[in-house]
Design an enzyme around this catalytic site. Structure first.
Site, PDB file in Angstrom:
ATOM      1  N   ARG A   1       2.802 -25.975  48.928  1.00 48.50           N
ATOM      2  CA  ARG A   1       3.101 -26.122  47.355  1.00 48.50           C
ATOM      3  C   ARG A   1       2.465 -27.609  47.120  1.00 48.50           C
ATOM      4  NH1 ARG A   1       8.006 -23.236  45.488  1.00 48.50           N
ATOM      5  NH2 ARG A   1       7.450 -21.119  46.105  1.00 48.50           N
TER       6      ARG A   1
ATOM      7  N   ARG B   1       4.862 -28.697  40.930  1.00 46.10           N
ATOM      8  CA  ARG B   1       5.653 -29.472  39.787  1.00 46.10           C
ATOM      9  C   ARG B   1       5.953 -31.117  39.950  1.00 46.10           C
ATOM     10  NH1 ARG B   1      10.057 -24.880  39.462  1.00 46.10           N
ATOM     11  NH2 ARG B   1       9.531 -24.952  41.645  1.00 46.10           N
TER      12      ARG B   1
ATOM     13  N   ARG C   1      -0.464 -26.837  33.640  1.00 47.24           N
ATOM     14  CA  ARG C   1       0.595 -25.514  33.423  1.00 47.24           C
ATOM     15  C   ARG C   1       0.798 -25.321  31.990  1.00 47.24           C
ATOM     16  NH1 ARG C   1       4.858 -22.455  33.546  1.00 47.24           N
ATOM     17  NH2 ARG C   1       6.298 -22.365  34.702  1.00 47.24           N
TER      18      ARG C   1
ATOM     19  N   ASP D   1       0.351 -16.849  43.787  1.00 46.15           N
ATOM     20  CA  ASP D   1       1.588 -16.680  44.355  1.00 46.15           C
ATOM     21  C   ASP D   1       1.622 -15.472  45.198  1.00 46.15           C
ATOM     22  OD1 ASP D   1       4.401 -17.965  43.553  1.00 46.15           O
ATOM     23  OD2 ASP D   1       4.592 -15.835  43.632  1.00 46.15           O
TER      24      ASP D   1
ATOM     25  N   TYR E   1      11.677  -9.181  46.875  1.00 44.81           N
ATOM     26  CA  TYR E   1      11.451  -9.598  45.476  1.00 44.81           C
ATOM     27  C   TYR E   1      11.279  -8.402  44.625  1.00 44.81           C
ATOM     28  CZ  TYR E   1      11.215 -14.549  46.528  1.00 44.81           C
ATOM     29  OH  TYR E   1      11.401 -15.933  46.987  1.00 44.81           O
TER      30      TYR E   1
HETATM   31  O1  CP3 Z   1       1.257 -24.068  48.252  1.00 41.40           O
HETATM   32  C1  CP3 Z   1       0.518 -24.044  47.131  1.00 41.40           C
HETATM   33  O2  CP3 Z   1       0.234 -24.953  46.705  1.00 41.40           O
HETATM   34  C2  CP3 Z   1      -0.384 -22.869  46.630  1.00 41.40           C
HETATM   35  C3  CP3 Z   1       0.400 -21.960  45.810  1.00 41.40           C
HETATM   36  C4  CP3 Z   1       1.737 -21.153  46.183  1.00 41.40           C
HETATM   37  C5  CP3 Z   1       2.963 -20.968  44.839  1.00 41.40           C
HETATM   38  N1  CP3 Z   1       3.672 -20.204  45.407  1.00 41.40           N
HETATM   39  C6  CP3 Z   1       2.903 -21.793  43.801  1.00 41.40           C
HETATM   40  C7  CP3 Z   1       4.090 -21.744  43.096  1.00 41.40           C
HETATM   41  C8  CP3 Z   1       2.193 -20.566  46.984  1.00 41.40           C
HETATM   42  C9  CP3 Z   1       1.216 -20.264  48.521  1.00 41.40           C
HETATM   43  C10 CP3 Z   1       3.485 -19.777  46.899  1.00 41.40           C
HETATM   44  C11 CP3 Z   1       3.664 -18.966  47.779  1.00 41.40           C
HETATM   45  C12 CP3 Z   1       5.135 -18.376  47.359  1.00 41.40           C
HETATM   46  N2  CP3 Z   1       5.553 -17.720  46.098  1.00 41.40           N
HETATM   47  C13 CP3 Z   1       6.067 -17.942  48.311  1.00 41.40           C
HETATM   48  C14 CP3 Z   1       6.138 -18.393  49.827  1.00 41.40           C
HETATM   49  C15 CP3 Z   1       6.387 -19.695  50.236  1.00 41.40           C
HETATM   50  C16 CP3 Z   1       7.848 -20.198  49.935  1.00 41.40           C
HETATM   51  O3  CP3 Z   1       8.040 -21.139  49.093  1.00 41.40           O
HETATM   52  O4  CP3 Z   1       8.683 -19.606  50.597  1.00 41.40           O
HETATM   53  C17 CP3 Z   1       7.237 -17.474  47.598  1.00 41.40           C
HETATM   54  C18 CP3 Z   1       8.491 -17.083  48.432  1.00 41.40           C
HETATM   55  C19 CP3 Z   1       6.796 -17.268  46.241  1.00 41.40           C
HETATM   56  C20 CP3 Z   1       7.761 -16.707  45.122  1.00 41.40           C
HETATM   57  C21 CP3 Z   1       8.127 -17.722  44.077  1.00 41.40           C
HETATM   58  N3  CP3 Z   1       7.062 -18.215  43.292  1.00 41.40           N
HETATM   59  C22 CP3 Z   1       9.160 -18.508  44.048  1.00 41.40           C
HETATM   60  C23 CP3 Z   1      10.416 -18.593  44.987  1.00 41.40           C
HETATM   61  C24 CP3 Z   1       8.937 -19.713  43.139  1.00 41.40           C
HETATM   62  C25 CP3 Z   1       9.854 -20.701  42.685  1.00 41.40           C
HETATM   63  C26 CP3 Z   1      10.545 -20.543  41.710  1.00 41.40           C
HETATM   64  C27 CP3 Z   1      11.411 -21.892  41.192  1.00 41.40           C
HETATM   65  O5  CP3 Z   1      11.382 -21.981  40.056  1.00 41.40           O
HETATM   66  O6  CP3 Z   1      11.374 -22.889  42.085  1.00 41.40           O
HETATM   67  C28 CP3 Z   1       7.585 -19.191  42.512  1.00 41.40           C
HETATM   68  C29 CP3 Z   1       6.902 -20.034  41.486  1.00 41.40           C
HETATM   69  C30 CP3 Z   1       6.007 -20.946  42.059  1.00 41.40           C
HETATM   70  N4  CP3 Z   1       4.818 -20.803  42.672  1.00 41.40           N
HETATM   71  C31 CP3 Z   1       5.732 -22.272  41.775  1.00 41.40           C
HETATM   72  C32 CP3 Z   1       4.354 -22.955  42.279  1.00 41.40           C
HETATM   73  C33 CP3 Z   1       3.730 -24.141  42.155  1.00 41.40           C
HETATM   74  C34 CP3 Z   1       6.616 -23.324  40.599  1.00 41.40           C
HETATM   75  C35 CP3 Z   1       6.041 -22.838  39.172  1.00 41.40           C
HETATM   76  C36 CP3 Z   1       6.034 -23.432  38.108  1.00 41.40           C
HETATM   77  O7  CP3 Z   1       7.229 -23.607  37.458  1.00 41.40           O
HETATM   78  O8  CP3 Z   1       5.081 -23.875  37.688  1.00 41.40           O
END
Ligand code: CP3
Length: 344
Positions: free
Chosen positions: A26, A30, A39, A76, A152
């Site tokens: 990540r 944020r 974003r 994602d 999910y």
């Molecule tokens: O790592 C990176 O920088 C690459 C991008 C990336 C994101 N998600 C961006 C993201 C990657 C590789 C992921 C993988 C991902 N997404 C996983 C596997 C890794 C892990 O964290 O366990 C999972 C389970 C997801 C599903 C998902 N997407 C979740 C649980 C969330 C978070 C929700 C929250 O509000 O905390 C997301 C959203 C997400 N994906 C964000 C980012 C930067 C936050 C989005 C935002 O609000 O801008």
């Protein structure tokens, strides 16, 4: 510089480098003000993922700021179910949402294979990123592992213990096996497309491996991941694949045996024990507690030094045990990199 001269690629080939190459799960996210600005410009998280220029921009932001050795495609794991028709969205203040897929009828309403035209913007982002990355930086693609994505899809959202998906796997094993199968095939297509577009290695995120009981681990996690890897390697021989089975630190050798170039290690796993369990030549990645990055200072330095001591002399990619927290002070990331890169 050829692909295989890049530090991260050399470690994926089994070479021990000092100091180890580093990237952060990540890393585009944020905690970075420039991410929040892009974003906001995109309007929604999925628009950001599906707009090649913006996805490329946020991917490159942490590279410009910190010069990480690895750059992970901004996207994602829920883009695959979205492309299949499950309608992924992420609204302010809420976690991810999908239209739940709870039975055979629901699965039949989704696309039978990954529609490549729907993920074409992701592949365009990969090409834009590769064209702009420094030569020495490795571009990583990724997907979620079938169990994690299915968790999910069944619940339609994140859950604390993956209860809805576990219940479906027990009460409707035929449906659940078909769902996993759909995700195996889609993931092969998706990863091969990323590698063809310019990703040099890929990571499979099994973020919810820890919720699987012993009797389901083989069928729902190890075997599907192994099939994805075999499918990718058949179509792209020599591909380097990183597997991150979060919460299964005692089973890392089983994941390594699937043919992984590297294994991601979460922060709850004892690093020396985990490293001793890995076959020689398989690289390790991760383990630093993301909370130390939140905390900074001497606690962060000690944590970094502990990882460095444990991995000296073996192929390792420095990373966290899970994604960076959105509240992380940017200067702590700079401190982490300085500490690693000045390691004697
Ligand atoms: O790592 C990176 O920088 C690459 C991008 C990336 C994101 N998600 C961006 C993201 C990657 C590789 C992921 C993988 C991902 N997404 C996983 C596997 C890794 C892990 O964290 O366990 C999972 C389970 C997801 C599903 C998902 N997407 C979740 C649980 C969330 C978070 C929700 C929250 O509000 O905390 C997301 C959203 C997400 N994906 C964000 C980012 C930067 C936050 C989005 C935002 O609000 O801008």
């Amino acid at each position: 510089m050829g692909v295989n001269d890049r530090p991260l690629m050399r470690v994926l080939a089994g070479e021990a480098l000092w100091p180890p190459p580093v990237w952060i799960m990540r890393q585009a996210g944020r905690y970075l003000p420039e991410y929040l600005a892009t974003r906001a410009e995109a309007g929604s998280f999925t628009r950001l993922c599906y707009t090649p220029e913006l996805a490329a921009e946020v991917t490159l932001q942490p590279i410009r700021r910190f010069g990480f050795d690895g750059s992970i495609l901004f996207s994602d794991i829920l883009i695959v179910p979205d492309a299949l028709g499950a309608e992924f969205r992420l609204d302010a203040g809420e976690g991810p949402r999908l239209r739940p897929t709870v039975d055979r009828e629901g699965l039949d309403r989704l696309a039978s294979s990954l529609p490549l035209e729907r993920v074409a913007p992701v592949m365009q982002a990969v090409r834009l990123i590769r064209a702009q990355l420094p030569a020495e930086t490795t571009l990583l693609g990724f997907c979620g592992a079938p169990w994690t994505v299915a968790a999910y899809m069944v619940a339609g959202r994140g859950t604390p213990d993956q209860g809805p998906a576990l219940a479906a796997a027990r009460t409707d094993p035929g449906f659940f096996a078909a769902l996993i199968e759909r995700l195996v095939e889609s993931s092969i297509t998706y990863l091969v497309a990323q590698l063809e577009a310019g990703a040099q290695a890929v990571q499979i995120f099994e973020s919810h491996a820890g919720s699987l009981p012993e009797d389901l681990l083989e069928t729902l996690s190890l075997r599907p991941i192994g099939r994805i890897m075999a499918g990718v390697l058949e179509r792209r021989p020599g591909s380097r694949i990183i597997v991150f089975p979060r919460g299964q630190g005692r089973r890392l050798a089983d994941y390594a045996a699937l043919g992984a170039a590297a294994i991601g290690i979460d922060q709850d796993t004892d690093l020396p024990t985990a490293l001793a369990s890995l076959p020689a030549g398989v690289a390790s990645q991760g383990n630093l507690d993301p909370n130390l990055l939140l905390e900074g200072g001497a606690a962060l330095d000690r944590g970094v030094d502990r990882v460095l001591e444990a991995v000296r002399g073996r192929p390792h990619i420095f990373n966290l045990g899970h994604g960076i927290s959105k509240d992380t002070p940017v200067e702590n990331v700079a401190r982490l990199l300085a500490r690693i890169r000045s390691a004697a």
